[in-house]
Design a protein around this motif. Structure first.
Motif, mmCIF file in Angstrom:
data_model
loop_
_atom_site.group_PDB
_atom_site.id
_atom_site.type_symbol
_atom_site.label_atom_id
_atom_site.label_comp_id
_atom_site.label_asym_id
_atom_site.label_seq_id
_atom_site.Cartn_x
_atom_site.Cartn_y
_atom_site.Cartn_z
ATOM 1 N N GLN A 31 0.825 -1.209 0.000
ATOM 2 C CA GLN A 31 0.000 0.000 0.000
ATOM 3 C C GLN A 31 0.860 1.260 0.000
ATOM 4 O O GLN A 31 0.526 2.255 -0.660
ATOM 5 N N ARG A 32 1.970 1.217 0.704
ATOM 6 C CA ARG A 32 2.891 2.357 0.736
ATOM 7 C C ARG A 32 3.469 2.612 -0.651
ATOM 8 O O ARG A 32 3.559 3.766 -1.109
ATOM 9 N N ASP A 33 3.854 1.547 -1.338
ATOM 10 C CA ASP A 33 4.389 1.691 -2.696
ATOM 11 C C ASP A 33 3.323 2.243 -3.651
ATOM 12 O O ASP A 33 3.614 3.112 -4.490
ATOM 13 N N LEU A 34 2.099 1.764 -3.507
ATOM 14 C CA LEU A 34 1.016 2.245 -4.382
ATOM 15 C C LEU A 34 0.770 3.736 -4.182
ATOM 16 O O LEU A 34 0.532 4.473 -5.154
ATOM 17 N N ARG A 35 0.806 4.192 -2.930
ATOM 18 C CA ARG A 35 0.602 5.621 -2.663
ATOM 19 C C ARG A 35 1.707 6.469 -3.282
ATOM 20 O O ARG A 35 1.499 7.629 -3.615
ATOM 21 N N ARG A 36 2.871 5.871 -3.433
ATOM 22 C CA ARG A 36 3.999 6.582 -4.041
ATOM 23 C C ARG A 36 4.023 6.432 -5.557
ATOM 24 O O ARG A 36 4.933 6.919 -6.232
ATOM 25 N N GLY A 37 3.029 5.729 -6.093
ATOM 26 C CA GLY A 37 2.970 5.544 -7.532
ATOM 27 C C GLY A 37 3.884 4.449 -8.038
ATOM 28 O O GLY A 37 4.170 4.371 -9.242
ATOM 29 N N ILE A 38 4.337 3.597 -7.119
ATOM 30 C CA ILE A 38 5.233 2.493 -7.490
ATOM 31 C C ILE A 38 4.412 1.218 -7.664
ATOM 32 O O ILE A 38 3.680 0.815 -6.764
ATOM 33 N N HIS A 39 4.509 0.602 -8.824
ATOM 34 C CA HIS A 39 3.798 -0.661 -9.063
ATOM 35 C C HIS A 39 4.552 -1.785 -8.352
ATOM 36 O O HIS A 39 5.726 -2.036 -8.649
ATOM 37 N N PRO A 40 3.917 -2.445 -7.395
ATOM 38 C CA PRO A 40 4.626 -3.475 -6.621
ATOM 39 C C PRO A 40 5.116 -4.627 -7.496
ATOM 40 O O PRO A 40 4.390 -5.121 -8.349
ATOM 41 N N ARG A 41 6.349 -5.038 -7.258
ATOM 42 C CA ARG A 41 6.874 -6.224 -7.936
ATOM 43 C C ARG A 41 6.460 -7.451 -7.125
ATOM 44 O O ARG A 41 5.831 -7.351 -6.074
ATOM 45 N N ALA A 42 6.809 -8.610 -7.629
ATOM 46 C CA ALA A 42 6.497 -9.858 -6.914
ATOM 47 C C ALA A 42 7.192 -9.871 -5.556
ATOM 48 O O ALA A 42 8.342 -9.423 -5.419
ATOM 49 N N ILE A 43 6.483 -10.364 -4.551
ATOM 50 C CA ILE A 43 7.080 -10.530 -3.225
ATOM 51 C C ILE A 43 8.145 -11.619 -3.309
ATOM 52 O O ILE A 43 7.938 -12.666 -3.924
ATOM 53 N N ARG A 44 9.271 -11.361 -2.701
ATOM 54 C CA ARG A 44 10.331 -12.369 -2.635
ATOM 55 C C ARG A 44 10.394 -12.889 -1.207
ATOM 56 O O ARG A 44 10.676 -12.129 -0.268
ATOM 57 N N ALA A 45 10.125 -14.177 -1.036
ATOM 58 C CA ALA A 45 10.064 -14.769 0.297
ATOM 59 C C ALA A 45 11.058 -15.918 0.420
ATOM 60 O O ALA A 45 11.196 -16.731 -0.495
ATOM 61 N N MET A 46 11.738 -15.964 1.533
ATOM 62 C CA MET A 46 12.662 -17.064 1.820
ATOM 63 C C MET A 46 11.962 -18.080 2.725
ATOM 64 O O MET A 46 11.380 -17.712 3.745
ATOM 65 N N ILE A 47 11.988 -19.353 2.333
ATOM 66 C CA ILE A 47 11.431 -20.417 3.161
ATOM 67 C C ILE A 47 12.548 -21.008 4.015
ATOM 68 O O ILE A 47 13.564 -21.454 3.499
ATOM 69 N N VAL A 48 12.348 -20.973 5.337
ATOM 70 C CA VAL A 48 13.361 -21.490 6.254
ATOM 71 C C VAL A 48 12.707 -22.462 7.233
ATOM 72 O O VAL A 48 11.491 -22.476 7.405
ATOM 73 N N GLY A 49 13.531 -23.268 7.880
ATOM 74 C CA GLY A 49 13.013 -24.203 8.874
ATOM 75 C C GLY A 49 14.063 -25.219 9.246
ATOM 76 O O GLY A 49 15.144 -25.280 8.645
ATOM 77 N N ILE A 50 13.745 -26.029 10.243
ATOM 78 C CA ILE A 50 14.661 -27.072 10.667
ATOM 79 C C ILE A 50 14.642 -28.205 9.636
ATOM 80 O O ILE A 50 13.755 -28.266 8.788
ATOM 81 N N PRO A 51 15.611 -29.118 9.675
ATOM 82 C CA PRO A 51 15.598 -30.252 8.743
ATOM 83 C C PRO A 51 14.333 -31.101 8.891
ATOM 84 O O PRO A 51 13.779 -31.230 9.984
ATOM 85 N N ASN A 52 13.884 -31.655 7.778
ATOM 86 C CA ASN A 52 12.737 -32.564 7.723
ATOM 87 C C ASN A 52 11.442 -31.925 8.212
ATOM 88 O O ASN A 52 10.545 -32.604 8.690
ATOM 89 N N VAL A 53 11.326 -30.610 8.056
ATOM 90 C CA VAL A 53 10.095 -29.938 8.467
ATOM 91 C C VAL A 53 9.062 -29.925 7.341
ATOM 92 O O VAL A 53 7.914 -29.541 7.537
ATOM 93 N N GLY A 54 9.472 -30.340 6.154
ATOM 94 C CA GLY A 54 8.538 -30.416 5.029
ATOM 95 C C GLY A 54 8.739 -29.361 3.970
ATOM 96 O O GLY A 54 7.846 -29.114 3.155
ATOM 97 N N LYS A 55 9.919 -28.751 3.942
ATOM 98 C CA LYS A 55 10.172 -27.709 2.940
ATOM 99 C C LYS A 55 10.141 -28.268 1.524
ATOM 100 O O LYS A 55 9.536 -27.684 0.622
ATOM 101 N N SER A 56 10.789 -29.405 1.323
ATOM 102 C CA SER A 56 10.851 -29.988 -0.019
ATOM 103 C C SER A 56 9.468 -30.397 -0.521
ATOM 104 O O SER A 56 9.121 -30.177 -1.684
ATOM 105 N N THR A 57 8.661 -30.990 0.364
ATOM 106 C CA THR A 57 7.296 -31.367 -0.018
ATOM 107 C C THR A 57 6.492 -30.141 -0.413
ATOM 108 O O THR A 57 5.767 -30.146 -1.420
#
Length: 284
Positions: A109-135
Protein backbone atom coordinates in the motif's frame (compact mmCIF):
# COMPACT_ATOMS: atom_id res chain seq x y z
CA UNK A 1 21.81 -31.70 30.14
CA UNK A 2 23.16 -29.73 27.18
CA UNK A 3 23.55 -31.58 23.87
CA UNK A 4 26.23 -29.94 21.74
CA UNK A 5 26.61 -30.66 18.06
CA UNK A 6 26.85 -28.68 14.84
CA UNK A 7 27.80 -30.50 11.61
CA UNK A 8 29.82 -28.59 9.01
CA UNK A 9 26.91 -28.37 6.58
CA UNK A 10 24.88 -26.54 9.26
CA UNK A 11 27.53 -23.85 9.49
CA UNK A 12 27.41 -23.51 5.71
CA UNK A 13 23.60 -23.37 5.74
CA UNK A 14 23.63 -20.64 8.38
CA UNK A 15 26.05 -18.58 6.31
CA UNK A 16 24.02 -19.16 3.13
CA UNK A 17 20.77 -18.01 4.74
CA UNK A 18 22.45 -14.95 6.25
CA UNK A 19 23.94 -13.93 2.88
CA UNK A 20 20.65 -14.33 0.98
CA UNK A 21 18.36 -12.56 3.45
CA UNK A 22 19.13 -9.22 1.84
CA UNK A 23 17.58 -10.50 -1.40
CA UNK A 24 14.13 -11.15 0.08
CA UNK A 25 11.24 -9.07 1.43
CA UNK A 26 9.98 -11.55 4.00
CA UNK A 27 10.55 -14.95 5.53
CA UNK A 28 8.22 -17.97 5.62
CA UNK A 29 9.25 -19.97 8.67
CA UNK A 30 8.11 -23.58 8.59
CA UNK A 31 7.62 -25.45 11.85
CA UNK A 32 6.48 -29.01 12.48
CA UNK A 33 2.83 -29.01 13.58
CA UNK A 34 3.52 -32.00 15.83
CA UNK A 35 6.11 -30.02 17.83
CA UNK A 36 5.22 -26.33 17.33
CA UNK A 37 7.56 -24.97 20.00
CA UNK A 38 10.40 -27.48 19.79
CA UNK A 39 10.71 -26.87 16.03
CA UNK A 40 11.16 -23.11 16.55
CA UNK A 41 14.85 -22.52 15.86
CA UNK A 42 16.31 -19.74 18.07
CA UNK A 43 19.18 -19.35 15.62
CA UNK A 44 16.69 -18.54 12.84
CA UNK A 45 15.00 -15.96 15.04
CA UNK A 46 18.38 -14.28 15.40
CA UNK A 47 19.15 -14.44 11.67
CA UNK A 48 15.69 -13.26 10.55
CA UNK A 49 15.78 -10.27 12.94
CA UNK A 50 13.22 -7.67 11.82
CA UNK A 51 12.23 -9.21 8.49
CA UNK A 52 8.44 -9.60 8.09
CA UNK A 53 7.62 -13.20 8.86
CA UNK A 54 4.86 -15.73 8.25
CA UNK A 55 4.89 -18.84 10.46
CA UNK A 56 3.46 -21.96 8.82
CA UNK A 57 3.03 -25.24 10.69
CA UNK A 58 3.39 -28.26 8.44
CA UNK A 59 2.39 -31.94 8.78
CA UNK A 60 -1.07 -31.21 10.11
CA UNK A 61 -2.12 -34.57 8.70
CA UNK A 62 0.39 -36.33 10.98
CA UNK A 63 -0.61 -34.43 14.12
CA UNK A 64 -3.47 -34.97 16.57
CA UNK A 65 -6.23 -32.65 15.29
CA UNK A 66 -7.62 -32.02 18.77
CA UNK A 67 -4.18 -30.90 19.97
CA UNK A 68 -3.70 -28.79 16.82
CA UNK A 69 -6.89 -26.91 17.69
CA UNK A 70 -5.48 -26.30 21.17
CA UNK A 71 -2.31 -24.88 19.60
CA UNK A 72 -4.30 -22.60 17.30
CA UNK A 73 -6.18 -21.23 20.34
CA UNK A 74 -2.88 -20.87 22.22
CA UNK A 75 -1.23 -18.80 19.50
CA UNK A 76 -4.33 -16.71 18.80
CA UNK A 77 -4.62 -15.87 22.51
CA UNK A 78 -1.01 -14.68 22.25
CA UNK A 79 -2.02 -12.41 19.36
CA UNK A 80 -0.36 -14.50 16.64
CA UNK A 81 -1.96 -15.50 13.37
CA UNK A 82 -0.94 -19.09 12.66
CA UNK A 83 -1.42 -21.43 9.72
CA UNK A 84 -1.44 -25.23 10.02
CA UNK A 85 -1.29 -27.01 6.67
CA UNK A 86 -1.35 -30.44 5.11
CA UNK A 87 1.12 -29.93 2.25
CA UNK A 88 -0.17 -33.02 0.45
CA UNK A 89 -3.86 -32.08 0.30
CA UNK A 90 -4.31 -28.35 0.97
CA UNK A 91 -4.22 -25.70 -1.75
CA UNK A 92 -0.87 -24.50 -0.47
CA UNK A 93 -0.33 -22.06 -3.33
CA UNK A 94 -3.53 -20.17 -2.49
CA UNK A 95 -2.89 -20.29 1.26
CA UNK A 96 0.69 -19.03 1.04
CA UNK A 97 -0.08 -16.35 -1.54
CA UNK A 98 -3.00 -14.92 0.44
CA UNK A 99 -1.05 -14.83 3.68
CA UNK A 100 2.15 -13.44 2.16
CA UNK A 101 0.08 -10.63 0.64
CA UNK A 102 -1.35 -9.93 4.10
CA UNK A 103 2.08 -9.84 5.69
CA UNK A 104 3.40 -7.45 3.03
CA UNK A 105 0.21 -5.38 2.67
CA UNK A 106 1.59 -2.30 4.48
CA UNK A 107 4.58 -2.13 2.11
CA UNK A 108 2.41 -2.79 -0.94
CA UNK A 109 0.00 0.00 0.00
CA UNK A 110 2.89 2.36 0.74
CA UNK A 111 4.39 1.69 -2.70
CA UNK A 112 1.02 2.25 -4.38
CA UNK A 113 0.60 5.62 -2.66
CA UNK A 114 4.00 6.58 -4.04
CA UNK A 115 2.97 5.54 -7.53
CA UNK A 116 5.23 2.49 -7.49
CA UNK A 117 3.80 -0.66 -9.06
CA UNK A 118 4.63 -3.47 -6.62
CA UNK A 119 6.87 -6.22 -7.94
CA UNK A 120 6.50 -9.86 -6.91
CA UNK A 121 7.08 -10.53 -3.22
CA UNK A 122 10.33 -12.37 -2.64
CA UNK A 123 10.06 -14.77 0.30
CA UNK A 124 12.66 -17.06 1.82
CA UNK A 125 11.43 -20.42 3.16
CA UNK A 126 13.36 -21.49 6.25
CA UNK A 127 13.01 -24.20 8.87
CA UNK A 128 14.66 -27.07 10.67
CA UNK A 129 15.60 -30.25 8.74
CA UNK A 130 12.74 -32.56 7.72
CA UNK A 131 10.09 -29.94 8.47
CA UNK A 132 8.54 -30.42 5.03
CA UNK A 133 10.17 -27.71 2.94
CA UNK A 134 10.85 -29.99 -0.02
CA UNK A 135 7.30 -31.37 -0.02
CA UNK A 136 5.89 -27.84 0.07
CA UNK A 137 8.15 -26.63 -2.73
CA UNK A 138 7.19 -29.59 -4.94
CA UNK A 139 3.48 -28.92 -4.35
CA UNK A 140 3.93 -25.24 -5.17
CA UNK A 141 5.77 -26.17 -8.37
CA UNK A 142 3.28 -28.96 -9.18
CA UNK A 143 6.22 -31.17 -10.04
CA UNK A 144 9.26 -32.68 -8.37
CA UNK A 145 11.75 -29.87 -7.96
CA UNK A 146 13.62 -31.20 -4.93
CA UNK A 147 14.07 -34.65 -3.40
CA UNK A 148 11.85 -35.60 -0.48
CA UNK A 149 12.71 -38.04 2.30
CA UNK A 150 11.75 -38.56 5.93
CA UNK A 151 15.26 -37.82 7.11
CA UNK A 152 17.17 -34.62 7.85
CA UNK A 153 19.51 -32.92 5.41
CA UNK A 154 17.87 -33.60 2.04
CA UNK A 155 17.83 -30.00 0.76
CA UNK A 156 21.42 -28.71 0.58
CA UNK A 157 21.29 -25.73 -1.78
CA UNK A 158 19.39 -22.54 -2.62
CA UNK A 159 16.55 -22.78 -5.15
CA UNK A 160 14.18 -20.08 -6.48
CA UNK A 161 10.61 -20.83 -7.54
CA UNK A 162 7.98 -18.54 -9.06
CA UNK A 163 4.72 -19.42 -7.31
CA UNK A 164 2.63 -16.66 -8.88
CA UNK A 165 3.29 -13.39 -10.66
CA UNK A 166 2.96 -11.87 -7.19
CA UNK A 167 5.19 -14.31 -5.29
CA UNK A 168 8.66 -15.82 -5.72
CA UNK A 169 10.03 -18.12 -3.03
CA UNK A 170 13.56 -19.19 -2.18
CA UNK A 171 14.08 -22.65 -0.71
CA UNK A 172 16.97 -23.04 1.74
CA UNK A 173 18.70 -25.94 3.52
CA UNK A 174 17.31 -26.98 6.89
CA UNK A 175 19.23 -25.56 9.81
CA UNK A 176 19.41 -26.41 13.50
CA UNK A 177 21.00 -24.60 16.41
CA UNK A 178 24.40 -25.60 17.89
CA UNK A 179 23.13 -27.16 21.12
CA UNK A 180 19.95 -28.23 22.90
CA UNK A 181 19.74 -27.06 26.51
CA UNK A 182 16.45 -28.93 27.06
CA UNK A 183 16.73 -32.68 26.59
CA UNK A 184 12.99 -32.88 25.84
CA UNK A 185 13.50 -30.73 22.75
CA UNK A 186 16.26 -33.04 21.54
CA UNK A 187 14.04 -36.07 22.09
CA UNK A 188 11.13 -34.52 20.18
CA UNK A 189 13.41 -33.57 17.30
CA UNK A 190 14.71 -37.14 17.15
CA UNK A 191 11.21 -38.65 17.31
CA UNK A 192 10.14 -36.50 14.34
CA UNK A 193 13.35 -37.17 12.34
CA UNK A 194 14.56 -33.57 12.49
CA UNK A 195 17.89 -34.89 13.75
CA UNK A 196 19.52 -38.23 13.17
CA UNK A 197 18.64 -40.62 15.96
CA UNK A 198 22.32 -41.50 16.41
CA UNK A 199 22.97 -38.04 17.88
CA UNK A 200 21.17 -38.98 21.10
CA UNK A 201 21.25 -42.26 23.05
CA UNK A 202 18.52 -44.36 21.43
CA UNK A 203 17.40 -45.68 24.83
CA UNK A 204 16.72 -42.11 25.93
CA UNK A 205 14.71 -41.20 22.83
CA UNK A 206 12.69 -44.43 22.77
CA UNK A 207 11.96 -44.25 26.52
CA UNK A 208 10.74 -40.67 26.15
CA UNK A 209 8.54 -41.62 23.18
CA UNK A 210 7.03 -44.72 24.75
CA UNK A 211 6.27 -43.00 28.06
CA UNK A 212 4.66 -40.09 26.21
CA UNK A 213 2.48 -42.52 24.26
CA UNK A 214 1.46 -44.29 27.45
CA UNK A 215 0.46 -40.99 29.05
CA UNK A 216 -1.30 -39.43 26.07
CA UNK A 217 -2.05 -42.18 23.50
CA UNK A 218 -2.42 -45.47 25.42
CA UNK A 219 -4.83 -46.81 22.78
CA UNK A 220 -2.22 -46.41 20.02
CA UNK A 221 0.40 -48.08 22.22
CA UNK A 222 -1.93 -50.99 22.93
CA UNK A 223 -3.20 -51.47 19.37
CA UNK A 224 0.22 -51.35 17.73
CA UNK A 225 2.39 -53.03 20.35
CA UNK A 226 0.03 -54.84 22.72
CA UNK A 227 1.26 -52.72 25.61
CA UNK A 228 -1.23 -52.14 28.40
CA UNK A 229 0.02 -50.57 31.62
CA UNK A 230 -0.86 -47.86 34.11
CA UNK A 231 2.72 -46.94 34.99
CA UNK A 232 5.70 -46.77 32.64
CA UNK A 233 8.45 -49.35 32.95
CA UNK A 234 10.94 -49.11 30.09
CA UNK A 235 12.37 -52.63 30.29
CA UNK A 236 8.94 -54.23 30.66
CA UNK A 237 7.57 -52.23 27.72
CA UNK A 238 10.49 -53.17 25.46
CA UNK A 239 10.04 -56.79 26.54
CA UNK A 240 6.35 -56.78 25.51
CA UNK A 241 7.03 -55.08 22.15
CA UNK A 242 9.97 -57.36 21.33
CA UNK A 243 7.99 -60.50 22.03
CA UNK A 244 4.97 -59.26 20.05
CA UNK A 245 7.15 -58.78 16.97
CA UNK A 246 9.26 -61.88 17.50
CA UNK A 247 12.57 -60.12 18.13
CA UNK A 248 13.96 -63.02 20.16
CA UNK A 249 17.63 -63.95 20.53
CA UNK A 250 19.27 -67.00 22.03
CA UNK A 251 18.05 -68.19 25.42
CA UNK A 252 14.65 -66.61 24.75
CA UNK A 253 15.88 -63.05 25.35
CA UNK A 254 14.35 -60.05 23.58
CA UNK A 255 16.64 -58.23 21.15
CA UNK A 256 16.45 -54.80 22.78
CA UNK A 257 18.35 -52.94 20.06
CA UNK A 258 16.20 -54.39 17.28
CA UNK A 259 13.01 -53.58 19.20
CA UNK A 260 14.04 -49.96 19.71
CA UNK A 261 15.04 -49.68 16.05
CA UNK A 262 11.62 -51.02 15.03
CA UNK A 263 9.89 -48.37 17.14
CA UNK A 264 11.93 -45.59 15.51
CA UNK A 265 11.20 -47.07 12.07
CA UNK A 266 7.47 -46.99 12.86
CA UNK A 267 7.76 -43.27 13.53
CA UNK A 268 9.73 -42.59 10.34
CA UNK A 269 7.17 -44.53 8.29
CA UNK A 270 4.22 -42.84 10.03
CA UNK A 271 2.81 -46.15 11.19
CA UNK A 272 1.63 -44.49 14.40
CA UNK A 273 -1.00 -42.06 13.17
CA UNK A 274 -2.05 -38.64 14.45
CA UNK A 275 0.40 -37.96 17.27
CA UNK A 276 1.32 -34.52 18.60
CA UNK A 277 4.52 -34.75 20.63
CA UNK A 278 3.98 -31.61 22.70
CA UNK A 279 0.99 -29.70 24.04
CA UNK A 280 0.18 -26.08 24.88
CA UNK A 281 -0.34 -26.82 28.59
CA UNK A 282 3.40 -27.51 28.83
CA UNK A 283 4.01 -23.82 28.05
CA UNK A 284 1.33 -22.18 30.22
Amino acid sequence: MTIQWFPGHMTKAKRTISEHLKLVDMVIELRDGRIPMSSANPLLQELIANKPRLIVFTKRDMADESVTKQWIAYFEKDGQTVIFIDSQKDNVKKILLENCLKVMDAKIQRDLRRGIHPRAIRAMIVGIPNVGKSTLINRLAKRKVVDVANRPGVTQSIKWLTVDKRLDVMDTPGILWPRFDDVKIGNRLALTSAIKEQILPIEQVVAFGLEYLLNHYPKILNERYGVSATEFDFDATIEMIGRKFGFIMAENEVDKRRTMAAFMADLRQDNLKSISWERPDEYL
